[in-house]
Scaffold this motif. Structure first.
Motif, short mmCIF file in Angstrom:
data_model
loop_
_atom_site.label_atom_id
_atom_site.label_comp_id
_atom_site.label_asym_id
_atom_site.label_seq_id
_atom_site.Cartn_x
_atom_site.Cartn_y
_atom_site.Cartn_z
N THR A 17 49.32 48.86 42.47
CA THR A 17 48.02 48.95 41.80
C THR A 17 47.94 50.19 40.92
O THR A 17 47.38 50.14 39.81
CB THR A 17 46.89 48.96 42.84
OG1 THR A 17 46.85 47.69 43.49
CG2 THR A 17 45.54 49.21 42.20
N LEU A 39 32.95 45.46 44.86
CA LEU A 39 33.86 44.41 44.43
C LEU A 39 34.40 43.70 45.67
O LEU A 39 35.02 44.33 46.53
CB LEU A 39 35.03 45.01 43.64
CG LEU A 39 36.19 44.06 43.31
CD1 LEU A 39 35.74 42.98 42.33
CD2 LEU A 39 37.38 44.83 42.76
N LEU A 51 36.98 40.98 47.36
CA LEU A 51 38.26 40.34 47.11
C LEU A 51 38.45 39.23 48.14
O LEU A 51 38.91 39.47 49.26
CB LEU A 51 39.40 41.37 47.22
CG LEU A 51 39.36 42.54 46.23
CD1 LEU A 51 40.47 43.52 46.51
CD2 LEU A 51 39.42 42.03 44.78
N SER A 85 42.18 38.63 49.63
CA SER A 85 43.01 39.79 49.96
C SER A 85 42.88 40.20 51.41
O SER A 85 41.83 40.04 52.03
CB SER A 85 42.64 40.98 49.07
OG SER A 85 42.91 40.70 47.72
N GLU A 122 45.49 39.83 44.64
CA GLU A 122 44.40 40.18 43.73
C GLU A 122 44.50 41.62 43.21
O GLU A 122 43.51 42.19 42.75
CB GLU A 122 43.06 39.97 44.44
CG GLU A 122 42.77 38.51 44.76
CD GLU A 122 41.49 38.32 45.54
OE1 GLU A 122 40.52 37.78 44.98
OE2 GLU A 122 41.45 38.72 46.72
N LYS A 123 45.71 42.18 43.27
CA LYS A 123 45.87 43.58 42.82
C LYS A 123 45.56 43.73 41.33
O LYS A 123 45.09 44.80 40.90
CB LYS A 123 47.26 44.11 43.14
CG LYS A 123 48.42 43.38 42.52
CD LYS A 123 49.73 44.01 42.97
CE LYS A 123 50.94 43.28 42.39
NZ LYS A 123 51.05 41.89 42.96
N ASP A 124 45.80 42.68 40.53
CA ASP A 124 45.44 42.76 39.11
C ASP A 124 43.93 42.88 38.93
O ASP A 124 43.46 43.66 38.10
CB ASP A 124 45.97 41.53 38.37
CG ASP A 124 47.49 41.51 38.28
OD1 ASP A 124 48.02 42.09 37.34
OD2 ASP A 124 48.13 40.93 39.18
N LYS A 125 43.20 42.08 39.69
CA LYS A 125 41.74 42.13 39.65
C LYS A 125 41.24 43.50 40.11
O LYS A 125 40.32 44.07 39.52
CB LYS A 125 41.18 41.02 40.56
CG LYS A 125 39.67 40.96 40.63
CD LYS A 125 39.24 39.80 41.54
CE LYS A 125 37.73 39.70 41.67
NZ LYS A 125 37.33 38.58 42.58
N LYS A 143 42.07 46.17 37.43
CA LYS A 143 41.19 46.03 36.27
C LYS A 143 39.82 46.64 36.55
O LYS A 143 39.25 47.33 35.70
CB LYS A 143 41.05 44.56 35.90
CG LYS A 143 40.22 44.32 34.64
CD LYS A 143 40.16 42.83 34.29
CE LYS A 143 39.32 42.60 33.05
NZ LYS A 143 39.23 41.16 32.69
N ALA A 144 39.29 46.40 37.77
CA ALA A 144 37.99 46.95 38.14
C ALA A 144 38.04 48.47 38.20
O ALA A 144 37.10 49.17 37.76
CB ALA A 144 37.54 46.37 39.47
#
Length: 250
Positions: free
Chosen positions: A37, A220, A222, A225, A234-237, A240-241
Motif C-alpha cells: 500500500t 472507509l 472495506l 478485506s 482492496e489495497k488499491d482502494k 487511493k483513499a
C-alpha cells in the motif's frame, strides 16, 4: 546485537519535500506488511513515506516481550520529530497497533496535519485471550496464533511477522488501547478511519465506535478485506483513499 531479518527492515520512500506520512506497522509484524500500500500511495501522490521497524519486532518473539508501548511510541515520536523538521505537511498513520500509536500521536504531537487509523483494535474477536493474558503469562510467555494457513500466505507475499503472540507485550498493547479510548475525544486533527468488514482480529464495530467518538472523521469500509488490508484485494482502494486524504487535507 539483535539480528533483524532483512525482509523486516524499515524502509523510506522519498518524494515530495512538502508532504510526508509516517506509516506504522502492527503488533508482532514489520514494515513489510505496509509496503504494497505504501508503494501505491507513493505512486499516486508522490509524497514521502517513512515506515520504521518498531522496537522488539523483526527479530524473535522474546525480544518483543522485553519491550512495551512506551518504547514503541518513543520510536514513533522520534521519527515524527525528524519528519516535521524536514517537511511542511506531516501525517501519521498505522495498521492495527500502529493505528493506536497514530491516534496517540494525534493527541500529543502539535503540528500534525492529519491521522489515518486502519483496523484499530478497540474491540477484538478474542476478548477471552485479552482478559486471561495475565494468567497465561504466568504459564507460558507466548501464545500461538490461529489460522496458520493465512499467515503462511501472507509470508509468501513478503510479510514478516512472528507466528506467536508474546503475552507480556500483548498486555502492553491492551494498556495502549485503554489509554487511546480515554483520550480519543482530545483528537482534533482530520482523521481517516478504515475498517475491514472481514477482519478476523479486530471486530468491525471498532471503526464505527471511533467514528461516533470523532464526528468529523471519515470512515472507509472495506467489505472484502481482512485484518492486513494493506496486502489485500482492496489495497488499491485503500491507497487511493489515503492518497486523496493526504492531498486534500490541511
Amino acid at each position: 546485537m539483535i539480528y533483524i531479518y532483512p525482509q523486516a527492515e524499515s524502509f523510506f520512500l522519498g518524494g515530495s519535500r512538502e508532504t510526508a506520512l509516517l506509516f506504522i506497522h502492527g503488533f508482532t509484524a514489520s514494515p513489510s506488511e505496509l509496503y504494497p500500500t505504501a508503494r501505491l500511495i507513493h505512486d499516486l501522490c508522490g509524497c514521502t513515506l517513512s515506515v520504521p521497524l518498531l522496537p522488539g519486532h523483526g527479530s524473535t518473539p522474546r525480544f518483543l516481550n522485553q519491550t512495551n508501548w512506551e518504547q514503541w511510541y518513543a520510536a514513533v515520536e522520534k521519527e515524527l520529530g525528524f519528519l516535521m523538521e524536514s517537511y511542511l505537511r506531516v501525517f501519521v498513520g498505522g495498521l492495527s497497533m500502529g493505528a493506536l500509536l497514530a491516534l496517540h500521536a494525534a493527541c500529543l504531537v502539535p503540528g500534525l496535519k492529519g491521522a489515518i487509523a486502519i483496523n484499530t483494535p478497540i474491540f477484538n474477536h478474542s476478548p477471552v485471550l485479552t482478559a486471561a493474558s495475565p494468567l497465561i503469562r504466568c504459564v507460558r510467555p507466548f501464545y500461538p496464533k490461529k489460522d496458520r494457513l493465512h499467515l503462511r500466505e501472507l509470508e509468501e507475499q513478503g510479510r514478516f511477522a512472528y507466528d506467536v503472540i508474546p503475552v507480556k507485550a500483548f498486555q502492553s498493547v491492551t494498556k495502549l488501547r485503554n489509554l487511546v479510548v480515554q483520550e480519543i475525544n482530545e483528537v482534533k486533527l482530520p482523521l481517516l478511519l478504515v475498517q475491514s468488514l472481514r477482519d478476523e482480529s479486530v471486530h468491525p464495530r471498532s471503526g464505527y465506535y471511533l467514528q461516533e467518538k470523532l464526528p468529523g472523521s471519515e470512515l472507509l469500509e472495506l467489505p472484502d478485506s481482512d485484518h492486513i488490508a494493506t496486502m489485500g484485494s482492496e489495497k488499491d482502494k485503500l491507497a487511493k483513499a489515503i492518497a486523496e486524504f493526504l492531498i486534500t487535507t490541511g
